[in-house]
Motif scaffolding. Structure first.
Motif, short mmCIF file in Angstrom:
data_model
loop_
_atom_site.label_atom_id
_atom_site.label_comp_id
_atom_site.label_asym_id
_atom_site.label_seq_id
_atom_site.Cartn_x
_atom_site.Cartn_y
_atom_site.Cartn_z
N ARG A 125 0.76 -1.22 -0.07
CA ARG A 125 -0.02 -0.02 -0.04
C ARG A 125 0.92 1.33 -0.06
NH1 ARG A 125 -3.76 -2.15 4.80
NH2 ARG A 125 -5.60 -2.95 3.65
N HIS A 126 1.80 1.10 0.85
CA HIS A 126 2.94 2.58 0.89
C HIS A 126 3.57 2.73 -0.32
CE1 HIS A 126 5.29 5.27 3.13
NE2 HIS A 126 6.45 4.81 2.46
N VAL A 127 4.07 1.60 -1.07
CA VAL A 127 4.64 1.80 -2.31
C VAL A 127 3.62 2.16 -3.57
CG1 VAL A 127 5.93 0.76 -4.17
CG2 VAL A 127 6.54 0.36 -1.90
N ASN A 128 2.58 1.74 -3.33
CA ASN A 128 1.21 1.98 -4.37
C ASN A 128 1.17 3.85 -4.17
OD1 ASN A 128 -1.16 1.72 -6.00
ND2 ASN A 128 -2.10 2.30 -4.08
N ARG A 129 1.03 4.24 -2.83
CA ARG A 129 0.66 5.74 -2.93
C ARG A 129 1.92 6.50 -3.31
NH1 ARG A 129 -2.24 4.80 3.31
NH2 ARG A 129 -3.88 3.07 2.52
N LEU A 130 3.14 6.32 -2.84
CA LEU A 130 4.20 6.89 -3.40
C LEU A 130 4.29 7.07 -4.63
CD1 LEU A 130 7.05 5.66 -0.93
CD2 LEU A 130 5.97 7.87 -0.60
N CYS A 131 3.92 5.85 -5.47
CA CYS A 131 3.93 6.02 -7.11
C CYS A 131 2.97 6.80 -7.53
CB CYS A 131 4.15 4.38 -7.38
SG CYS A 131 5.51 3.45 -7.06
N LEU A 132 1.73 6.68 -7.01
CA LEU A 132 0.68 7.59 -7.26
C LEU A 132 1.14 9.03 -7.24
CD1 LEU A 132 -2.33 5.74 -5.65
CD2 LEU A 132 -1.98 5.97 -8.28
N SER A 133 1.65 9.41 -6.15
CA SER A 133 1.97 10.70 -5.93
C SER A 133 3.15 11.22 -6.89
CB SER A 133 2.56 10.86 -4.43
OG SER A 133 2.96 12.15 -4.05
N ALA A 134 4.08 10.25 -7.03
CA ALA A 134 5.47 10.54 -7.97
C ALA A 134 4.98 10.39 -9.34
CB ALA A 134 6.39 9.58 -7.58
N GLU A 135 3.83 9.91 -9.78
CA GLU A 135 3.42 9.71 -11.10
C GLU A 135 4.21 8.87 -11.89
OE1 GLU A 135 2.39 13.74 -12.49
OE2 GLU A 135 0.58 13.99 -11.31
N ILE A 136 4.42 7.72 -11.48
CA ILE A 136 5.42 6.76 -12.24
C ILE A 136 4.76 5.32 -12.13
CG2 ILE A 136 7.59 8.08 -11.75
CD1 ILE A 136 8.26 6.11 -9.24
N PRO A 137 4.81 4.57 -13.32
CA PRO A 137 4.38 3.40 -13.04
C PRO A 137 4.92 2.41 -12.19
CG PRO A 137 5.21 4.08 -15.46
CD PRO A 137 5.88 4.73 -14.24
N LEU A 138 3.93 1.41 -11.60
CA LEU A 138 4.25 0.48 -10.43
C LEU A 138 3.97 -0.94 -11.07
CD1 LEU A 138 4.93 -0.72 -7.84
CD2 LEU A 138 2.75 -0.20 -6.99
N ILE A 139 5.13 -1.72 -11.28
CA ILE A 139 4.80 -3.07 -11.60
C ILE A 139 4.71 -4.08 -10.51
CG2 ILE A 139 5.39 -5.12 -13.47
CD1 ILE A 139 6.89 -2.98 -14.81
N GLU A 140 3.66 -4.77 -10.38
CA GLU A 140 3.39 -5.43 -9.16
C GLU A 140 3.25 -7.00 -9.58
OE1 GLU A 140 2.78 -6.04 -6.08
OE2 GLU A 140 2.21 -4.09 -5.32
N ALA A 141 3.94 -8.03 -8.53
CA ALA A 141 3.65 -9.42 -8.90
C ALA A 141 3.80 -9.99 -7.33
CB ALA A 141 4.93 -9.81 -9.49
N GLY A 142 3.21 -11.25 -7.44
CA GLY A 142 3.11 -11.96 -6.37
C GLY A 142 2.89 -13.53 -6.60
N THR A 143 3.22 -14.25 -5.87
CA THR A 143 3.15 -15.82 -6.00
C THR A 143 2.52 -16.68 -4.87
OG1 THR A 143 5.15 -16.68 -5.16
CG2 THR A 143 4.94 -15.89 -7.63
N THR A 144 1.99 -17.52 -4.99
CA THR A 144 1.40 -18.64 -3.85
C THR A 144 1.63 -20.01 -4.63
OG1 THR A 144 -0.24 -19.25 -2.23
CG2 THR A 144 -0.87 -18.10 -4.05
N GLY A 145 2.52 -20.70 -4.19
CA GLY A 145 2.90 -22.24 -4.51
C GLY A 145 3.05 -21.95 -6.18
N TYR A 146 2.07 -22.72 -6.87
CA TYR A 146 2.09 -22.65 -8.33
C TYR A 146 1.49 -21.69 -9.01
CZ TYR A 146 3.79 -27.50 -7.83
OH TYR A 146 4.49 -28.58 -7.45
N LEU A 147 0.80 -20.67 -8.11
CA LEU A 147 0.00 -19.57 -8.73
C LEU A 147 0.54 -18.27 -8.61
CD1 LEU A 147 -3.56 -20.48 -6.96
CD2 LEU A 147 -2.66 -21.21 -9.16
N GLY A 148 0.35 -17.42 -9.44
CA GLY A 148 1.05 -16.03 -9.67
C GLY A 148 0.48 -15.17 -10.20
N GLN A 149 0.87 -13.84 -10.21
CA GLN A 149 0.22 -12.97 -11.19
C GLN A 149 0.92 -11.74 -11.19
OE1 GLN A 149 -3.66 -12.65 -9.09
NE2 GLN A 149 -2.85 -10.84 -7.86
N THR A 150 0.98 -10.93 -12.43
CA THR A 150 1.50 -9.69 -12.59
C THR A 150 0.73 -8.66 -13.12
OG1 THR A 150 3.62 -10.99 -13.10
CG2 THR A 150 3.46 -8.81 -13.80
N THR A 151 0.66 -7.37 -12.67
CA THR A 151 -0.07 -6.38 -13.13
C THR A 151 0.58 -5.07 -13.27
OG1 THR A 151 -2.10 -5.48 -12.94
CG2 THR A 151 -0.96 -5.57 -10.66
#
Length: 630
Positions: A125-151
């Motif tokens: 959440r903190h990084v999300n808010r800093l990137c919104l304020s700085a007006e720069i793109p944020l690339i997110e990713a996460g995994t749990t076992g065999y599942l994952g996602q990127t946005t």
């Protein structure tokens, strides 16, 4: 002449937050792709348990900062020589990304794109808010076992990390834990609380009962009042006597008392009290043979007699100081699934309770999985989502941040193939949610009893824990009533909301909350609402009737991968995806929405795959941590 993609890669300033499982893969990919100006923030140091999947680290690196070692490895992999271009060439920052003095908005503005490799909601959440304020793109990713996602998140174009509600860890009612358990997890939670009652600060345990209270449980005196003083260095005979007395009170006397009161009349399974005297007959003072240390002890289910033996061994170890902290009767003794002694105790105690209530018992290994809600991280999944992050990064560099919504995707990493045979399923990014208080400045509604709820509780439980403010400043009208860290406002902390200065906070009051560290301002509207002391919803509600995460239906789940550890344990950490807390271990994998159809799922990469949750108003089970309003 427009710069080529290769030139843009070499010139781009990239920030990576997290240098663990995903972070190591990211740095390897960035170095191999020719990125030269990369900086890394990470709070953690290298542990032996990291070595099986965080491949940039070796045994001799244990104890060193992850970011430092990872940056050194990335430099060695890079085709560029850092000696020719030393400025910004894989720079490590060992620290907490929430440290505003080091990593504020101005720090983030130095970069073209930020890539996350985090493991908890609070830091995200903190990084999300800093990137919104700085007006720069944020690339997110996460995994749990065999599942994952990127946005990809870009302010004003896409959903931010907090645009959709997130399910939280299931909260079990205290009455269920204390009186009517029906699942192994109920008994394990009870065992964790008993651990605090016997060895830690007893009042901190939810099993603790005040001396002046009515209908006090029969186990309070044998377990708490007769706790032995550490300085006495009690004899083996005294330790054995205490253990038998406590177990008898817990599993014989108290159960028989409840049965005599017809507490379980009509229950599907009537509990049966243990005969602890018979079960503990084989125990001998000073003879310690813990079943956990026998062959296969952690993988098999212990008998009731072995559970009694295990608890006696742990009592002896704790009181003799062999494995205990300096003062075992303090808040420093808290349950930790990675504490072998604590986990042994919880396994034995929970199994004794489970067998009383005719519930399935578990091995140490299985109990630890339930207690910590762990799905082991898989290196291959980390590598896949990290590769997706770098591909999205190249799209942004090639087309520009103004085209994020058009060129970037939300990509699922699936365990089972889709109908077309794909394991990676991209879907369109979604526009910002108009009801998001973070990126759309929507108003937040908080229902609370303003006559009893104190300002200190509101700041700690609502603003900081639920809404992730760092250093809030509170105003009623034009008057300031609190600023974090300012002594002149500390006198207001103990006051109830309605008794605060400037007319106080009552039904209909609007409170303005600012956080300069996150460049955020939120208006909170209050609704007066009284709660019972044992209300399963807690003592406040955030948001009222707002959109909620959809429950999986007909075997189809919607959602993303989980990668947040217990917030109680690592709220301030900003590592990666080491051990994963699961909200619903039985949830099905995420199912991407049909093309052209808006997904009803949580954005972000920190929630259980397919684990939906209704609002507290519907189920009484919990309040989502991201607040969306009607």
């Amino acid at each position: 002449m427009e710069a080529s993609l290769v030139d843009k890669i070499e010139q781009a300033a990239i920030l990576v937050v997290g240098a663990g499982g995903i972070g190591c893969e990211l740095l390897k990919n960035l170095a191999g792709s020719g990125f030269k100006h990369v900086e890394v923030i990470d709070l953690d140091t290298i542990d032996v348990s990291n070595l099986n999947r965080q491949f940039l680290f070796r045994t001799h690196h244990v104890g060193k900062p992850k970011c430092t070692v990872a940056c050194e490895a990335a430099r060695d992999m890079s085709p560029h020589s850092p000696h020719n271009d030393p400025v910004g060439f894989y720079v490590a920052h060992h620290g907490n990304v929430k440290d505003n003095d080091r990593f504020g908005v101005n720090f983030f503005k130095r970069f073209d794109v930020v890539l996350n490799a985090l493991d908890n909601v609070d830091a995200r959440r903190h990084v999300n808010r800093l990137c919104l304020s700085a007006e720069i793109p944020l690339i997110e990713a996460g995994t749990t076992g065999y599942l994952g996602q990127t946005t990809v998140i870009m302010g004003k174009q896409t959903e931010c990390y907090e645009c959709q509600p997130k399910p939280t860890q299931k909260v079990y009612p205290i009455c269920t834990i204390r009186s009517t358990p029906s699942m192994p997890v109920h008994c394990i939670v009870w065992g964790k609380e008993l651990y605090k009652l016997m060895f830690g600060s007893a009042p901190d345990s939810m099993l603790f009962e005040d001396e002046e209270g009515d209908e006090k449980s029969t186990f309070m005196s044998p377990v708490v009042n007769e706790r032995l003083k550490v300085e006495e260095k009690p004899s083996p005979e005294k330790l054995l006597k205490y253990t038998k007395s406590a177990l008898t009170a817990l599993f014989t006397t108290e159960i028989n008392k409840q049965l005599g009161m017809d507490r379980y009349k009509g229950a599907k399974k009537t509990p049966v009290a243990h005969d602890i005297e018979a079960m503990a007959k084989g125990l001998e003072a000073g003879v310690l043979n813990p079943p956990s240390e026998s062959e296969g002890g952690e993988k098999r289910v212990w008998t009731n007699e072995e559970c009694c033996q295990e608890i006696y061994c742990i009592v002896s170890e704790m009181y003799t100081g062999a494995t205990s902290p300096p003062d075992i009767f303090s808040s420093s003794v808290a349950f930790d699934k990675d504490n072998h002694v604590a986990m042994r105790f919880v396994t034995a105690a929970s199994n004794l309770r489970a067998s009383v209530f005719k519930i399935e018992t578990n091995s140490y290994y299985t109990a630890k999985g339930i207690a910590g809600n762990i799905i082991p991280a898989i290196a291959t999944t980390n590598a896949i989502v990290a590769g997706q992050e770098v591909l999205e990064l190249m799209k942004i560099l090639k087309h520009g941040k103004d085209k994020v919504m058009e060129v970037c995707k939300f990509t699922y990493c699936l365990r089972a193939k889709t109908r077309k045979g794909f394991f990676l399923q991209p879907t369109s990014l979604q526009p910002p949610n108009e009801k998001c208080y973070v990126c759309k400045n929507a108003r937040v509604v908080v229902s609370v009893d303003t006559k009893t709820f104190t300002l200190e509780a509101f700041i700690d439980q609502v603003l900081k824990k639920k809404m992730s403010f760092n250093s809030p400043i509170l105003q009623i009208g034009c008057d300031q009533i609190y600023e974090d860290g300012e002594p002149e406002y500390e006198q207001n902390l103990v006051k109830t909301l309605e008794n605060l200065p400037c007319g106080g906070i009552k039904d209909g009051t609007t409170l303005v909350v600012e956080d300069f560290e996150q460049d955020m301002e939120v208006n909170i509207n209050f609704v007066q609402m009284e709660f019972e002391e044992d209300d399963e919803r807690g003592q406040f509600l955030i948001g009222g009737d707002r959109p909620v995460v959809k429950k999986a239906e007909d075997g189809k789940g919607e959602g993303g991968a989980v990668d947040n550890k217990s917030e109680e344990k690592k709220e301030e950490n900003n590592d990666d995806d080491d051990d994963i807390e699961v909200l619903d271990a039985n949830a099905p994998p995420p199912v991407p929405a049909a093309k052209g159809k808006k997904r009803e799922r949580e954005n972000g990469v920190d929630e259980a795959a397919g684990a939906g949750k209704k609002s507290k108003k519907d189920t009484g089970e919990g309040v989502e941590e991201v607040v969306l309003l009607e």
